[in-house]
Design an enzyme around this catalytic site. Structure first.
Site, PDB file in Angstrom:
ATOM      1  N   ARG A 172       5.355 -13.132  10.098  1.00 55.66           N
ATOM      2  CA  ARG A 172       5.922 -11.828   9.794  1.00 55.66           C
ATOM      3  C   ARG A 172       7.279 -11.683  10.482  1.00 55.66           C
ATOM      4  NH1 ARG A 172       2.207  -7.171  12.069  1.00 55.66           N
ATOM      5  NH2 ARG A 172       3.927  -5.954  11.208  1.00 55.66           N
ATOM      6  N   GLU A 216       0.876  -1.177   0.000  1.00 55.11           N
ATOM      7  CA  GLU A 216       0.000   0.000   0.000  1.00 55.11           C
ATOM      8  C   GLU A 216       0.914   1.228   0.000  1.00 55.11           C
ATOM      9  OE1 GLU A 216      -3.636   2.077   2.559  1.00 55.11           O
ATOM     10  OE2 GLU A 216      -2.665   0.258   3.312  1.00 55.11           O
ATOM     11  N   LYS A 246       4.510   0.612   9.802  1.00 54.65           N
ATOM     12  CA  LYS A 246       4.500   1.932   9.168  1.00 54.65           C
ATOM     13  C   LYS A 246       3.799   2.955  10.066  1.00 54.65           C
ATOM     14  CE  LYS A 246       2.941   0.320   5.151  1.00 54.65           C
ATOM     15  NZ  LYS A 246       2.451   0.324   3.756  1.00 54.65           N
TER      16      LYS A 246
END
Length: 542
Positions: A255, A29, A265
């Site tokens: 992850r 994104e 982020k």
């Protein structure tokens, strides 16, 4: 690439269907810069596609103009190019907006989606919790034609932001909260989309757009992190109910979590907002741009991603694992030199004022082809403060009064006298040198610690930026107030000295300062204003 559970699945799929075309994707994104967690995902998707003669798409998930920006697309492309990877295709979710809209209409016509007038706060309230079932929205049972009519009005911009949304009609009692009538479309009017401008005022959510984008691009294996495990149920529900064939399948891996670091982020933005770090490319961050600025190489990052493997098990990776890869990459191709980053002055009093001895030393102790360099010993030199202690200790490895050390590539010296200023701080240490100790064969040398040094007259001023862990605790993923754990000493700037001819020794901006670490020449450096960023410290340097 190390074999992993995803590869085993792919091999099985190929065995059962020889005509299958392997296709993966990396779908960032564009609302921030890439970090090393993204590098792991890039490595997995790219490597699998390459290994099985497939393709890998770079797809920008640009469905939320409220958070996204063109500058992030530019930075993501730059980071990927720097990592040395080339994607087969670059795609944008915004290209499929018309198709998303048509598939939403299909769900409405099937009675599987409805326009809801609850606000964001009430939707959350009605959704319930893990221990409490959700409640149906009072607008849930609207007729199909009414929902189509209202959804078209949403598209035409007839409603204000937050006044309504399109939700899937699944089950408000599902054990998986995401399946409790998730939002599929929301209204966003105030923000301009960098590609479609103001053409659209309704935008699909990630969960609705992502799976359909995978289908449109014929992705065979949609690989993501475990945080999207619950989303997988919705992923499959949407694809099933919009009546598409050859559905992509989602597979999850753990992850990346690294000690004393954050890879979120949202949290990185918080650090920037609170001026704890300057920007996304701050070398203390594990962003790709931060690692690049610090001096990490693409090879070291990709080797690290391969080394940690691909599993479903959550783990906390030691920062030393990453550091070891950059050390290995730089070790055989970087010259050595001496620098003093925290200086204290030594006067070798039994040398004359005009004394000058040229000593030829190797640029690398193990690689002859890197050549040699000259260092010069004079009466006045600098050593590190940490290599001196005032009080004598018999087994000390430091220089101390009446104690001796060996100057690297040079003589043994013995501290005889200390001169201090009025504030009781050391101005200079007067030492005696022993002429016969230059030879490596001298027996006295073995009894002495070897320290680095630099001649005062043959040096220039330099700044050294030393980076330490950004946080004081190892595990941060469950901490809400990360600001409380910030290490106030994560950046230390030292003012010391390097050799005058240092620029002739630097290879592609890299140098190893002996006994200290690997350093990267700051791009803003000039011959009059030299700054080095510490890439990684050597094992014994504190």
């Amino acid at each position: 690439m190390k074999e992993n559970f995803i590869e085993k699945i792919i091999k099985k799929d190929i065995k059962n269907n020889k005509d299958i075309k392997i296709k993966t994707r990396f779908p960032p994104e564009p609302n921030g810069h890439l970090h090393i967690g993204h590098a792991k995902s890039i490595f997995i998707n790219f490597s699998i596609a390459k290994k099985y003669n497939g393709k890998c798409n770079l797809r920008f998930d640009d469905t939320n103009p409220r958070k996204e920006n063109k500058k992030y697309i530019t930075s993501i492309k730059k980071d990927i190019k720097w990592l040395g990877l080339k994607f087969n295709n670059i795609k944008y979710s915004s290209k499929y907006f018309n198709k998303f809209y048509k598939y939403a209409i299909i769900l409405i016509k099937k009675g599987l989606a409805y326009v809801d007038n609850l606000n964001k706060k009430d939707i959350k309230k009605y959704r319930g919790t893990l221990n409490k079932k959700g409640e149906n929205s009072p607008y849930r049972n609207r007729k199909i034609m009414e929902n189509i009519f209202l959804f078209k009005k949403m598209k035409k911009g007839k409603f204000n932001e937050g006044s309504c949304c399109l939700r899937a009609k699944i089950s408000m009692s599902s054990k998986i909260i995401i399946m409790r009538d998730p939002v599929l479309y929301r209204i966003i009017k105030k923000y301009k989309h960098y590609k479609t401008k103001y053409k659209w005022c309704i935008y699909p959510t990630y969960d609705f757009a992502h799976c359909i984008s995978d289908y449109i691009e014929k992705i065979s294996h949609s690989i993501c992190t475990l945080e999207f495990l619950d989303n997988k149920t919705l992923y499959n529900w949407i694809l099933k109910n919009i009546d598409v064939k050859k559905k992509p399948r989602q597979y999850e891996f753990s992850r990346l979590n690294i000690e004393n670091s954050i890879l979120s982020k949202r949290k990185i933005k918080l650090l920037i907002k609170n001026k704890i770090v300057k920007n996304w490319s701050d070398p203390r961050l594990l962003t790709i741009s931060g690692l690049r600025k610090r001096g990490y190489t693409p090879k070291s990052i990709m080797k690290f991603c391969n080394n940690i493997g691909v599993t479903k098990k959550e783990s906390l990776i030691q920062i030393s694992n990453l550091e070891n890869h950059i050390k290995k990459d730089l070790d055989k191709k970087v010259n050595r030199a001496m620098a003093v980053i925290n200086p204290i002055k030594i006067i070798i009093y039994n040398l004359p004022d005009n004394y000058k001895k040229k000593i030829i030393i190797p640029n690398h102790p193990k690689i002859k082809k890197l050549g040699t360099q000259n260092i010069i010993l004079r009466r006045e030199i600098y050593i590190e403060k940490k290599d001196f202690q005032e009080n004598y200790k018999k087994k000390s490895k430091k220089l101390c009064l009446n104690g001796t050390v060996k100057l690297r590539y040079s003589y043994i010296i013995k501290a005889k006298k200390i001169k201090k200023n009025k504030f009781n701080k050391i101005k200079a240490i007067y030492c005696k040198y022993y002429k016969e100790t230059l030879s490596k064969k001298n027996k006295k040398i073995k009894k002495n610690s070897i320290i680095h040094w630099i001649s005062k007259k043959d040096s220039i001023n330099s700044k050294f930026k030393i980076y330490k862990n950004l946080f004081n605790i190892k595990k941060l993923d469950k901490q809400k107030k990360i600001i409380n754990y910030v290490n106030s000493n994560s950046l230390i700037i030292r003012e010391g000295f390097v050799q005058k001819d240092i620029f002739s020794k630097i290879i592609k901006n890299y140098i190893q300062f002996e006994r200290i670490g690997y350093f990267f020449l700051d791009k803003k450096s000039t011959k009059k204003n030299v700054t080095f960023n510490c890439v990684v410290k050597l094992k014994n340097h504190k």
